[in-house]
Design an enzyme around this catalytic site. Structure first.
Site, PDB file in Angstrom:
ATOM      1  N   LYS A 194      -5.436  -2.740  14.095  1.00  0.00           N
ATOM      2  CA  LYS A 194      -4.848  -1.737  14.977  1.00  0.00           C
ATOM      3  C   LYS A 194      -5.538  -1.772  16.344  1.00  0.00           C
ATOM      4  CE  LYS A 194      -3.507   1.199  11.100  1.00  0.00           C
ATOM      5  NZ  LYS A 194      -4.021   0.321  10.010  1.00  0.00           N
ATOM      6  N   GLU A 245       0.839  -1.206   0.000  1.00  0.00           N
ATOM      7  CA  GLU A 245       0.000   0.000   0.000  1.00  0.00           C
ATOM      8  C   GLU A 245       0.868   1.248   0.000  1.00  0.00           C
ATOM      9  OE1 GLU A 245      -1.596   1.523   3.677  1.00  0.00           O
ATOM     10  OE2 GLU A 245      -1.158  -0.406   4.636  1.00  0.00           O
TER      11      GLU A 245
END
Length: 308
Positions: free
Chosen positions: A160, A26
């Site tokens: 996360k 990414e």
């Protein structure tokens, strides 16, 4: 008029043409996830980690409206250094192309573009997921629904820890996204080795992951993603007490300043970087480099299976 087709970098095009292993990467981590000038240095290190493990890196991003799979160094530098780079999820890709924008692809967009280009393995840091207070805000990352319909293997350190990890795992199950621990039956929480949740499946080698990808392809039944959760070793994680204290402070600051939507994750990550005096950034870098290495080894094994 801008070329609206997906463009392949020369090295990536050659690798795909010959069945060589390729790993998607990414660009949001470059433009939005890491501070300058560390972002460009780390982006190059990530690509090098893929190369050293035997695969070709394909960093995905948009430059002046052109969607590129396999950014060259000049393009990567542009996304790392110029202002105004847009954060692009899948729904933004056509809009940004028509506008001639510079853009960095999220996990969702990178996954979708990678599969469209013929790449089946993707390395990132951590997935997006269900946000805290989602019962009131309905705030959930597009990563989840995209993985439900995108047959890619995503190597990550779980989701996360600033998110609602339990709710995210429930959503992944509901959406039919396969989740497996790499050499663990516990789901990692990005900065933390163990986020406190069990996993049903664990794999021990890149070859075993490649077998799962081959089985999915041959069966032709499941068309969603495979999340390969690769935890940091316990001695490399962020100190759990420091993590918990920093997260609590960050959530309070978030509420006080009224930060919502797309701004939440970068806000909290920046808070972690500041409050931990860079310790969280060092952990973040270790995560992505380890995941890039594992993804490359999975891609190598998958390419060998495909050629057999």
């Amino acid at each position: 008029m801008t070329n609206f087709h997906i463009s392949l970098g020369g090295e990536v095009a050659d690798a795909l043409r010959h069945g060589h292993p390729v790993v998607a990467l990414e660009s949001t981590i470059v433009s939005h996830g890491l501070p300058r000038p560390d972002n460009l240095l780390v982006a190059r290190q990530i690509e090098q980690a893929v190369r050293e493990a035997g695969a070709v890196p394909a960093t995905i991003g948009m430059v002046a409206g052109e969607l590129i799979v396999g950014l060259d160094d000049a393009q990567l530098t542009r996304l790392a250094t110029v202002d105004g780079v847009r954060k692009l999820s899948v729904r933004d890709l056509a809009l940004a192309a028509a506008a001639g924008a510079d853009g960095a692809t999220t996990v969702a967009a990178t996954s979708a573009v990678a599969v469209a280009a013929g790449i089946g393995v993707f390395a990132t840091g951590g997935l997006g997921g269900v946000h805290r207070e989602a019962a009131q805000t309905f705030d959930e990352s597009a990563d989840l629904i995209t993985l439900a319909r995108t047959p890619i293997a995503v190597v990550c350190a779980g989701v996360k820890s600033i998110l609602d990890v339990g709710a995210t795992l429930e959503r992944l199950e509901t959406l039919g996204v396969s989740v497996v621990g790499y050499r663990t039956h516990r789901f990692p929480g990005f900065y933390l080795t163990d986020a406190g949740f069990d996993l049903d499946w664990s794999l021990e080698s890149p070859e075993q992951v490649a077998d799962v990808l081959l089985a999915r392809e041959r069966q032709g039944v499941h068309h969603g993603g495979l999340v390969v959760a690769n935890p940091l070793p316990a001695d490399e994680q962020l100190d759990p007490a420091l993590h918990d204290r920093t997260l609590a402070d960050g959530l309070a600051l978030l509420a006080r300043e009224g930060v919502t939507g797309k701004a939440v994750t970068p806000f909290l990550l920046a808070h972690f970087h500041s409050a931990t005096e860079g310790a969280s950034l060092a952990v973040n870098v270790r995560i992505i480099l380890r995941n890039a290495d594992l993804a490359a080894r999975i891609a190598v094994a998958a390419a060998a299976r495909a050629a057999a």
